[in-house]
Motif scaffolding. Structure first.
Motif, PDB file in Angstrom:
ATOM      1  N   GLU A 157      46.415  37.726  42.163  1.00 33.21           N
ATOM      2  CA  GLU A 157      45.997  36.792  43.221  1.00 33.21           C
ATOM      3  C   GLU A 157      44.503  36.938  43.515  1.00 33.21           C
ATOM      4  N   GLU A 189      41.443  34.128  42.913  1.00 37.37           N
ATOM      5  CA  GLU A 189      40.578  33.696  44.013  1.00 37.37           C
ATOM      6  C   GLU A 189      39.109  33.946  43.711  1.00 37.37           C
ATOM      7  N   ARG A 190      38.798  35.097  43.059  1.00 38.29           N
ATOM      8  CA  ARG A 190      37.414  35.488  42.835  1.00 38.29           C
ATOM      9  C   ARG A 190      36.787  34.837  41.607  1.00 38.29           C
ATOM     10  N   LYS A 221      33.840  32.353  41.657  1.00 37.55           N
ATOM     11  CA  LYS A 221      32.656  32.714  42.433  1.00 37.55           C
ATOM     12  C   LYS A 221      31.693  33.572  41.604  1.00 37.55           C
TER      13      LYS A 221
END
Length: 336
Positions: free
Chosen positions: A8, A12-13, A16
């Motif tokens: 997860e 999400e990262r 970025k």
């Protein structure tokens, strides 16, 4: 890293990156692969913080860059010249927005000494030794003084580029009485070291507190800034040195305690660590260990030095008990 980096979190990262363009997959490479990119600590803090918490037991900053250096000396020196052979306090710094280590070497080459000698006629001037151009006599003197550092051999350091262009831009600066020195580009850009024979940690720490601001002033005069942020303190090459970056330690002779089954647990409870006197991944020889604070993050510089002073006193007390054939169970401390 494997435990902290959940699917997860990775999902999400992944989109970025830091302001200078490093994505998370690059960030988790050895930090030296990405010199100068301190923003990565913030971009990936959800990944880094659990690892740092596990390593240091805390995630809190070190000394703010504009706050005065700690001047309160540690307590009385550890007893017994038969046990403590030498003492040191050191830290490192990383130059902000600099991927080129030559900036650190240039700062010292341009100023033969941040301190003027007490007498202009003295022959014992502080010196900067460039490893690339040192003479055989200078090299032997550095070896005899135990000041010389060598080209990295560890596969981890080699893979991270630590030996790139060796020995260009590497050097050693020392004061006139050889108790204060700076390693340039050994691992950190500058690594500042206060050292002397014997167990007077208080004196070593006082010299460190007096000398470090002068080194910082020298770099500031060249418009260099050090990596620091409110969350992690000073950002050094190795994550084990985040925070204050301070490592206080002694070379101590513990032939009996060093073989005792409770020695590792005692060190853990005192928040200390051991290695051989030859550095990381070396074994003790003749019962002589390099003992230092295990953490740099979550404590002040004074607290870390005092932790070593108090811990070394207890280790000596245990060694003396074992010399007499007595048990040490009642001396085993609670977890700090």
């Amino acid at each position: 890293m494997a435990e902290a980096r959940t699917p997860e979190l990775s999902a999400e990262r992944r989109p970025k990156s830091s302001p200078s363009g490093f994505p998370p997959d690059h960030v988790i490479q050895t930090r030296v692969d990405n010199p100068g990119d301190e923003e990565s600590c913030d971009v990936c803090k959800e990944l880094f913080d659990p690892i740092l918490e596990d390593r240091h037991g805390a995630t809190s900053p070190g000394r703010a860059p504009d706050r005065p250096q700690p001047r309160q000396p540690a307590g009385r020196r550890p007893p017994g010249p038969n046990y403590v052979l030498s003492s040191r306090v050191r830290t490192g710094r990383s130059i902000r927005a600099s991927a080129c280590p030559r900036t650190a070497a240039a700062a010292f080459r341009s100023s033969s000494s941040p301190w003027k000698p007490r007498r202009a006629w003295t022959a014992a001037w502080p010196r900067y030794y460039a490893l690339k151009s040192r003479t055989e006599a200078e090299q032997q003197q550095l070896i005899d003084d135990h000041f010389l550092f060598y080209k990295p051999l560890s596969p981890l350091l080699l893979a991270s580029g630590m030996a790139r262009d060796w020995p260009d831009a590497r050097g050693i600066w020392r004061n006139d009485n050889k108790t204060f020195l700076v390693w340039i580009n050994e691992e950190d850009h500058p690594r500042v070291i206060s050292i002397q024979i014997g167990g007077n940690v208080k004196e070593v720490f006082t010299r460190f507190c007096n000398g470090l601001p002068q080194i910082e002033t020298l770099f500031k005069s060249k418009n260099y800034k050090f990596m620091w942020n409110p969350h992690l303190g000073y950002v050094l090459t190795c994550p084990s040195n985040l925070g204050t970056g301070l490592r206080a330690g002694v070379h101590i002779k513990l032939p009996h305690l060093g073989k005792h089954e409770k020695f590792p647990e005692v060190l853990k409870r005192l928040r200390l660590q051991k290695q051989g006197t030859g550095g990381v991944d070396t074994a003790a020889v003749g019962g002589i260990f390099d003992v230092s604070n295990a953490d740099c993050l979550g404590f002040s510089e004074v607290e870390l030095v005092q932790m070593v002073v108090d811990g070394v006193k207890l280790l000596i007390q245990m060694e003396q008990r074992l010399e007499q054939g007595q048990a040490i169970d009642d001396l085993v401390p609670a977890q700090k």
